[in-house]
Design a protein around this motif. Structure first.
Motif, mmCIF file in Angstrom:
data_model
loop_
_atom_site.group_PDB
_atom_site.id
_atom_site.type_symbol
_atom_site.label_atom_id
_atom_site.label_comp_id
_atom_site.label_asym_id
_atom_site.label_seq_id
_atom_site.Cartn_x
_atom_site.Cartn_y
_atom_site.Cartn_z
ATOM 1 N N THR A 47 0.813 -1.213 0.000
ATOM 2 C CA THR A 47 0.000 0.000 0.000
ATOM 3 C C THR A 47 0.847 1.263 0.000
ATOM 4 O O THR A 47 0.552 2.222 -0.729
ATOM 5 N N TYR A 48 1.900 1.281 0.821
ATOM 6 C CA TYR A 48 2.675 2.503 1.044
ATOM 7 C C TYR A 48 4.045 2.496 0.372
ATOM 8 O O TYR A 48 4.787 3.466 0.486
ATOM 9 N N GLY A 49 4.361 1.422 -0.331
ATOM 10 C CA GLY A 49 5.631 1.358 -1.046
ATOM 11 C C GLY A 49 6.711 0.644 -0.248
ATOM 12 O O GLY A 49 6.736 0.696 0.985
ATOM 13 N N GLU A 50 7.577 -0.031 -0.968
ATOM 14 C CA GLU A 50 8.667 -0.766 -0.326
ATOM 15 C C GLU A 50 9.836 0.179 -0.100
ATOM 16 O O GLU A 50 10.708 0.326 -0.946
ATOM 17 N N ARG A 51 9.847 0.807 1.038
ATOM 18 C CA ARG A 51 10.946 1.693 1.386
ATOM 19 C C ARG A 51 11.222 1.563 2.882
ATOM 20 O O ARG A 51 10.370 1.108 3.644
ATOM 21 N N GLU A 52 12.387 1.982 3.276
ATOM 22 C CA GLU A 52 12.793 1.821 4.667
ATOM 23 C C GLU A 52 11.839 2.516 5.608
ATOM 24 O O GLU A 52 11.537 2.020 6.704
ATOM 25 N N GLY A 53 11.312 3.674 5.196
ATOM 26 C CA GLY A 53 10.406 4.423 6.051
ATOM 27 C C GLY A 53 9.143 3.651 6.370
ATOM 28 O O GLY A 53 8.644 3.684 7.500
ATOM 29 N N THR A 54 8.580 2.942 5.388
ATOM 30 C CA THR A 54 7.377 2.154 5.616
ATOM 31 C C THR A 54 7.634 1.077 6.652
ATOM 32 O O THR A 54 6.835 0.869 7.573
ATOM 33 N N TYR A 55 8.763 0.389 6.511
ATOM 34 C CA TYR A 55 9.106 -0.680 7.454
ATOM 35 C C TYR A 55 9.277 -0.110 8.860
ATOM 36 O O TYR A 55 8.734 -0.642 9.835
ATOM 37 N N ARG A 56 10.015 0.972 8.973
ATOM 38 C CA ARG A 56 10.305 1.548 10.293
ATOM 39 C C ARG A 56 9.038 2.062 10.957
ATOM 40 O O ARG A 56 8.804 1.835 12.146
#
Length: 240
Positions: A130-139
């Protein structure tokens, strides 16, 4: 016309203590200096403190225009029923305010519905869709799960690899019940079937015991409409 909600926003761990300090200010039972004292004790650096206050402001102190009445009603419920866990109204306000928080809650609610737990990796995978595969989403997903654990909704195990539901809070208060349903409606952004209200994944930490069809039919902020003889839906009056 409703203003646009922040896309993520809930990007910090928020302890129940900090959120409750902000809620007490909203409810008029504490001063802003009391909140500052609580944040002082947390030992934040300048940047972390500013970002934490931003989340708390949006959550309770300075909610978006269309959520001011909702926040005031939540604070009034908290003030009227001091025995109620403060995390109950924090959850409703976070779901209504932050779609990102609500999405994590919905996913945990869905994925843990059968066995009571789920893999955090699966939550992360679906959030990335939904929000994109980026470090920010994971964190930020981790920050939300950590906050939900501190609020007493879940427990993390196996070094954070699994998320377990904790025993749901039994909600027997009519006013609080409808207020939580309103949170689910604000998160969904569309009418919900009355038959689905008891099992809304985004409200998984709660056991709503009151007669929901009756309550939503008699609430000034909600409207019920029918789509056939056996299909009744509830919506926010300001969204009709």
């Amino acid at each position: 016309m409703m203003t646009s909600a922040p896309r993520i926003g809930f990007d910090r761990f928020i302890s129940v203590e900090w959120a409750t300090a902000a809620l007490k200010v909203r409810a008029g039972v504490a001063q802003i200096d009391d909140l500052e004292t609580v944040l002082d004790a947390a030992g934040f650096g300048a940047a972390a403190r500013t970002k934490t206050r931003t989340v708390l402001n949006r959550l309770w102190l300075e909610p978006r225009l269309e959520l001011k009445s909702y926040a005031d009603r939540g604070a009034a419920i908290f003030k009227a029923y001091p025995e109620m866990p403060a995390a109950t109204v924090h959850w409703g306000m976070a779901v209504a305010t932050y779609p990102f928080f609500g999405k994590v809650a919905e996913l945990i609610g869905r994925l843990s519905a059968l066995q009571g737990d789920c893999a955090s990796a699966e939550v992360h995978r679906r959030m990335s869709e939904t929000y994109g595969e980026r470090e920010g989403t994971y964190r930020m997903t981790n920050m939300v799960i950590q906050s939900q654990a501190d609020w007493g909704a879940v427990q993390r195990a196996e070094k954070g690899k699994r998320v377990f539901r904790l025993a749901p809070t039994v909600v027997e208060n009519d006013e609080l019940t409808v207020w939580l349903i309103e949170a689910a409606l604000r998160y969904a952004g569309k009418p919900l079937a009355i038959s689905s209200l008891q099992s809304q994944p985004v409200l998984f930490p709660f056991n709503l015991t009151r007669p929901l069809a009756y309550l939503v039919s008699n609430n000034e902020y909600l409207a019920v409409r029918s789509d056939g003889p056996n299909n009744q839906y509830v919506a926010l009056r300001d969204m009709i």
